[in-house]
Design an enzyme around this catalytic site. Sequence first.
Site, PDB file in Angstrom:
ATOM      1  CE  LYS A   1      -1.503  -4.109   3.189  1.00  0.00           C
ATOM      2  NZ  LYS A   1      -1.781  -5.490   2.596  1.00  0.00           N
TER       3      LYS A   1
ATOM      4  CE1 TYR B   1      -3.270  -0.181   5.285  1.00  0.00           C
ATOM      5  CE2 TYR B   1      -3.952  -2.454   5.553  1.00  0.00           C
ATOM      6  CZ  TYR B   1      -3.780  -1.434   4.747  1.00  0.00           C
ATOM      7  OH  TYR B   1      -3.669  -1.572   3.540  1.00  0.00           O
TER       8      TYR B   1
ATOM      9  CB  SER C   1      -0.885  -0.060   1.236  1.00  0.00           C
ATOM     10  OG  SER C   1      -1.590   1.213   1.505  1.00  0.00           O
TER      11      SER C   1
HETATM   12  C1  WQD Z   1      -9.761   9.176   0.795  1.00  0.00           C
HETATM   13  C2  WQD Z   1     -10.304  10.628   0.858  1.00  0.00           C
HETATM   14  C3  WQD Z   1     -10.738  11.238   3.301  1.00  0.00           C
HETATM   15  C4  WQD Z   1     -14.598   8.986   3.679  1.00  0.00           C
HETATM   16  C5  WQD Z   1      -7.146   4.351   2.878  1.00  0.00           C
HETATM   17  C6  WQD Z   1      -6.086   3.707   3.579  1.00  0.00           C
HETATM   18  C7  WQD Z   1      -5.225   3.096   2.647  1.00  0.00           C
HETATM   19  C8  WQD Z   1      -5.771   2.280   1.426  1.00  0.00           C
HETATM   20  C9  WQD Z   1      -6.880   2.788   0.823  1.00  0.00           C
HETATM   21  C10 WQD Z   1      -5.765  -0.156   2.273  1.00  0.00           C
HETATM   22  C11 WQD Z   1      -9.668  11.232   2.203  1.00  0.00           C
HETATM   23  C12 WQD Z   1     -12.035  11.464   2.187  1.00  0.00           C
HETATM   24  C13 WQD Z   1     -13.526   9.693   2.992  1.00  0.00           C
HETATM   25  C14 WQD Z   1     -15.440   9.918   3.960  1.00  0.00           C
HETATM   26  C15 WQD Z   1     -14.328  11.808   3.016  1.00  0.00           C
HETATM   27  N1  WQD Z   1      -6.386   1.056   2.379  1.00  0.00           N
HETATM   28  N2  WQD Z   1     -13.023  10.800   2.968  1.00  0.00           N
HETATM   29  N3  WQD Z   1     -15.312  11.191   3.558  1.00  0.00           N
HETATM   30  O1  WQD Z   1      -7.630   7.300   3.372  1.00  0.00           O
HETATM   31  O2  WQD Z   1      -6.826   7.710   1.172  1.00  0.00           O
HETATM   32  O3  WQD Z   1      -6.564   5.328   2.249  1.00  0.00           O
HETATM   33  O4  WQD Z   1      -7.813   3.641   1.981  1.00  0.00           O
HETATM   34  O5  WQD Z   1      -4.563  -0.241   1.712  1.00  0.00           O
HETATM   35  O6  WQD Z   1      -4.247   2.292   3.462  1.00  0.00           O
HETATM   36  O7  WQD Z   1      -5.271   4.793   4.497  1.00  0.00           O
HETATM   37  O8  WQD Z   1      -8.901   6.458   1.420  1.00  0.00           O
HETATM   38  O9  WQD Z   1     -11.246   6.304   0.876  1.00  0.00           O
HETATM   39  O10 WQD Z   1     -10.509   6.354   3.161  1.00  0.00           O
HETATM   40  O11 WQD Z   1     -10.094   8.618   1.975  1.00  0.00           O
HETATM   41  O12 WQD Z   1     -13.975  12.809   3.088  1.00  0.00           O
HETATM   42  O13 WQD Z   1     -16.563   9.431   4.489  1.00  0.00           O
HETATM   43  O14 WQD Z   1     -11.865  10.747   1.006  1.00  0.00           O
HETATM   44  O15 WQD Z   1     -10.609  12.356   4.234  1.00  0.00           O
HETATM   45  O16 WQD Z   1      -9.056  12.536   1.939  1.00  0.00           O
HETATM   46  P1  WQD Z   1      -7.416   6.860   2.225  1.00  0.00           P
HETATM   47  P2  WQD Z   1     -10.212   6.768   1.842  1.00  0.00           P
END
Ligand code: WQD
Length: 332
Positions: free
Chosen positions: A153, A149, A124
Site C-alpha cells: 500500500k 501487505y 489503508s
Molecule cells: C482488530 C482488533 C486484534 C481477531 C487489519 C489490517 C488492516 C486492515 C484491517 C486491510 C485487533 C483483535 C482480531 C481475533 C482479536 N486490513 N482481534 N481476535 O488488525 O486492526 O487491521 O484489518 O486493509 O490492514 O491490519 O483488524 O480485525 O484483524 O483486528 O482479538 O480473532 O481485534 O488483536 O486488536 P486490524 P483486525
Amino acid sequence: MNILVTGGAGYIGSHTVVELQKAGHMVAIVDDLSNAKANVIDSIQQITGIRPAFFQIDCADKNALRTVFEQHPVDAVIHFAGFKAVGESVKKPLAYYRNNLDSTLTLLEVMEEFGCKKFIFSSSATVYGPNNPYPYKEEMPAIQSSSPYGWTKVMIERILTDYTTAHPDFCAVLLRYFNPIGSHESGLLGDDPNGIPNNLMPYITRVAAGQLEKLTIFGDDYPTPDGTCLRDYLHVVDLAVGHLKALEYAVKHLGVEAVNLGTGQGVSVLELVHAFKQANGIQLPYVIGPRRDGDLPAFWADAEKAKNLLGWEAMHSIEDMCKSAWEFAKKK
Ligand code: WQD
C-alpha cells in the site's frame, strides 16, 4: 459516468458497486475471484436491479484488461483488487509484491493507453506505521508498514504520487481505510472471507453462528482503558459512500490527495464484543489469549479532511454495524 471497479466482487468493492449504481453510474467489474464469489454479482443485481458487467480476469493480464477497456468506455477506475491478508503476506511476500504491484502498474499502463485519468485507490491506515501519534492525520509520514501487505500500500501510494507528478492532468485519491465492518441492510452482501477469518468481526459472527467455538481476544494487557486494543470501526456502507464522494471530487480536480475514511472514534475489542451481544441479544463465548504479533495498542482517524474535502462523514453507529454484520452472517 462509466466506472471500472477492480476487485468489485469483494467485500468493500461490492458495497461500493451498489452505491455507484444507486447514484446512476454504469459499472464494470474486473475480479479474478481469488478471494470472492461469483454469486456476489447476483446479489448486487438483486439489490439494485442492475447487473454490472463482469469480467473474471486478473488485472495483471494486460491483454485481458485491454479487452475490457475496448468493450466498455472507462471514465474512472476504483482499484480494490489485491491480496490483503496481513499474516499471509509475511509468509508469502513475493506473491504479495508481484500481485499487488503488477496489477496496479498494468492497470495504470492500460488506463494511459485509453486516456483514463481518474483513479481512486483502496489504501489503508496501515501506511501510517507504528510511530505516528493518533489520531492519524493525512499529512503525517505514511512511509512504512508492519507487513509486506502494508508495504504494497505504501509503494502503490508512491507509484500514484509519482505518476500524478509526471501527468498533471491525472487525479488520484488515496483512500486510507480504518476498520470496515458490517453489511448492506439487505443481508445479501457482507464480509465472507475464505477459511478462518483473520479479522475481528467476521470471526465474531462465525462464533455467533456456532461455526467456531469461541473468540480469542488477543491480549487484554495493553495500555488502554480496558486493556484491549482500540480501533476505528466504520460501517462498510459508509466506506462505500466515501468512494462515491471521492469519485465526485476526482472528476473536478487534478493531482493526488490522501484521505482518511474513519469515524474519528476508537472502540476497544471488548467494547465491540459487548456491543455485538447487546445489539443482537445473543451470547458470545470468548477467552483472553496472548497478544498477536504486529498489533498496535490503539489508532483511529482524524476524519476532518474527508469532511472538508469530500463532504463525507461516517453516519452509522456501532450498533448498526453489529446488527448488519449478524443479519448477513445469519443468511449464509
Ligand atoms: C482488530 C482488533 C486484534 C481477531 C487489519 C489490517 C488492516 C486492515 C484491517 C486491510 C485487533 C483483535 C482480531 C481475533 C482479536 N486490513 N482481534 N481476535 O488488525 O486492526 O487491521 O484489518 O486493509 O490492514 O491490519 O483488524 O480485525 O484483524 O483486528 O482479538 O480473532 O481485534 O488483536 O486488536 P486490524 P483486525
